[in-house]
Design an enzyme around this catalytic site. Structure first.
Site, PDB file in Angstrom:
ATOM      1  N   GLY A   1       0.435  -0.952  -0.143  1.00 56.91           N
ATOM      2  CA  GLY A   1      -0.451  -0.373  -0.287  1.00 56.91           C
ATOM      3  C   GLY A   1       0.523   1.454   0.134  1.00 56.91           C
ATOM      4  N   ALA A   2       2.549   1.356  -1.326  1.00 52.47           N
ATOM      5  CA  ALA A   2       2.943   2.265  -0.739  1.00 52.47           C
ATOM      6  C   ALA A   2       2.721   3.471  -1.544  1.00 52.47           C
ATOM      7  CB  ALA A   2       4.491   1.790  -1.229  1.00 52.47           C
ATOM      8  N   ASN A   3       1.444   3.915  -2.234  1.00 52.84           N
ATOM      9  CA  ASN A   3       1.059   4.391  -3.624  1.00 52.84           C
ATOM     10  C   ASN A   3       0.536   5.803  -2.124  1.00 52.84           C
ATOM     11  OD1 ASN A   3      -0.860   1.909  -3.898  1.00 52.84           O
ATOM     12  ND2 ASN A   3      -2.162   4.492  -4.233  1.00 52.84           N
TER      13      ASN A   3
ATOM     14  N   GLY B   1      -0.513   7.541   1.043  1.00 53.71           N
ATOM     15  CA  GLY B   1      -0.678   7.877   2.134  1.00 53.71           C
ATOM     16  C   GLY B   1       0.960   7.512   2.822  1.00 53.71           C
TER      17      GLY B   1
ATOM     18  N   GLY C   1       2.164   5.058   3.996  1.00 58.23           N
ATOM     19  CA  GLY C   1       2.926   4.026   2.322  1.00 58.23           C
ATOM     20  C   GLY C   1       3.944   4.574   1.320  1.00 58.23           C
TER      21      GLY C   1
ATOM     22  N   SER D   1      -2.744   0.691  15.425  1.00 61.45           N
ATOM     23  CA  SER D   1      -3.492   1.803  15.668  1.00 61.45           C
ATOM     24  C   SER D   1      -3.803   2.388  17.190  1.00 61.45           C
ATOM     25  CB  SER D   1      -5.323   1.325  14.833  1.00 61.45           C
ATOM     26  OG  SER D   1      -5.874   2.582  15.590  1.00 61.45           O
TER      27      SER D   1
ATOM     28  N   TYR E   1     -12.870  -1.542  12.220  1.00 61.76           N
ATOM     29  CA  TYR E   1     -11.371  -0.819  11.896  1.00 61.76           C
ATOM     30  C   TYR E   1     -10.086  -1.291  13.284  1.00 61.76           C
ATOM     31  CZ  TYR E   1      -7.399   1.960  11.448  1.00 61.76           C
ATOM     32  OH  TYR E   1      -5.880   3.457  11.946  1.00 61.76           O
TER      33      TYR E   1
END
Length: 322
Positions: A34-36, A38, A40, A161, A186
């Site tokens: 999920g590096a694309n 935020g 990440g 979190s 979540y």
């Protein structure tokens, strides 16, 4: 909680830590799911600044390529690569593991996930709802597929979190087949990530393997307080205003991402106590330090439930069996 040797706190954002991290990433390969966008994206930028080869494991190739372009604008010559990964699909975890199995791998950051859960329950993997599937189960299979790599000093970073300290987790209702609420979905997914990561770190010690598993949390990090970056972070006026109104207790994602990069690179953490956990000094924001995770995620009951789900994600196989 203190490591066996002094741990000096980093500066509060990835840009201010550039000198601290210089050369720490040299000759290291780090996978960030999920590096694309935020956290990440900013973690990948910080890792690239440190000289690491960064593999952006993302669902959307065009967005990953946009992220790599923005990183190279800031770090000319950055060693970046895209690999396909959708954390909500077991087949995708198996595919990514197959690509990584015989390649250098020093750090795996399980960042991909869903923050804004749907208002109604959507069925996901193994009978669990969509958020648990995306935030934990897909990564659990990836870890299982790569279990042999922990015979080397591989670091696994599990993204928890602060919300796990604000709402209790029901170990008997992790699938949320009753009483579904998006926030609970979540929180419970993140509690399982933390519990599993802490349990894995202890298990690796029992097996006398050199790998580590480090749980972290990024505080309350919002896009409205993060730098404007084309195609990556472009909050409108309302988000910027909301960010400013929350500035006393919130921070930008370029600040929250420090926890990810520190967990990946800080040499002091090689000798940190098992079950170590990194987070902001003031819970929601502040310099990253060794923190104390939510009591439930340190407990045997939730860790046992997380481990059972890890084994189920790997089709009944426990690759770290004692």
């Amino acid at each position: 909680m203190k490591p066996a040797m002094p741990y000096s706190k980093p500066a509060t954002d990835i840009f201010a830590n550039r000198q601290r991290w210089t050369q720490l990433g040299q000759d290291k390969t780090v996978v960030v799911t999920g590096a694309n966008s935020g956290l990440g994206f900013f973690a990948s930028l910080g890792l690239a600044q440190a000289g690491a080869k960064v593999i952006l494991a993302c669902r959307n190739q065009s967005r990953a390529e946009a992220a790599m372009e923005q990183i190279r604008l800031r770090v000319p010559g950055a060693d970046l690569e895209f690999m396909q990964y959708d954390s909500a699909r077991i087949e995708s975890a198996m595919g990514l593991a197959a690509e990584l199995r015989h390649r250098p791998l020093d750090v795996l950051i399980a960042n991909a996930g869903i923050i804004r859960a749907p208002q109604i329950r959507h069925e996901g993997l193994l009978g669990y709802e969509q958020i648990m599937s995306t935030n934990f189960i897909g990564h659990a299979r990836l870890v299982g597929e790569l279990a042999e790599r922990f015979s080397q000093p591989l670091r696994f970073i599990g993204l928890g979190s602060m919300s796990t300290r604000m709402l209790s987790t029901d170990p008997q209702n992790l699938a949320l087949e009753r009483d579904y609420h998006p926030y609970r979905a979540y929180v419970q997914s993140k509690a399982i990530v933390q519990a599993f990561t802490i349990a894995l770190d202890h298990r690796l010690r029992q097996l006398e393997l050199p790998g580590r598993a480090l749980a972290i949390h990024p505080g309350y990090s919002v896009s409205g307080l993060s730098p404007q970056i084309a195609q990556i972070n472009e909050p409108g006026y309302s988000k910027r205003l909301a960010g400013q109104l929350q500035a006393s207790f919130a921070q930008g994602k370029h600040e929250g991402a420090v926890a990810l990069v520190e967990a990946a690179l800080a040499p002091e953490l090689d000798v940190a106590p098992r079950g170590s956990y990194l987070g902001p000094k003031y819970l929601t924001k502040g310099a990253i330090t060794l923190a104390r995770p939510a009591k439930a995620t340190r407990g045997k009951e939730l860790q046992s439930k997380a481990w059972q789900l890890f084994v189920r994600a790997n089709e009944g196989l426990d690759p770290f069996a004692l």
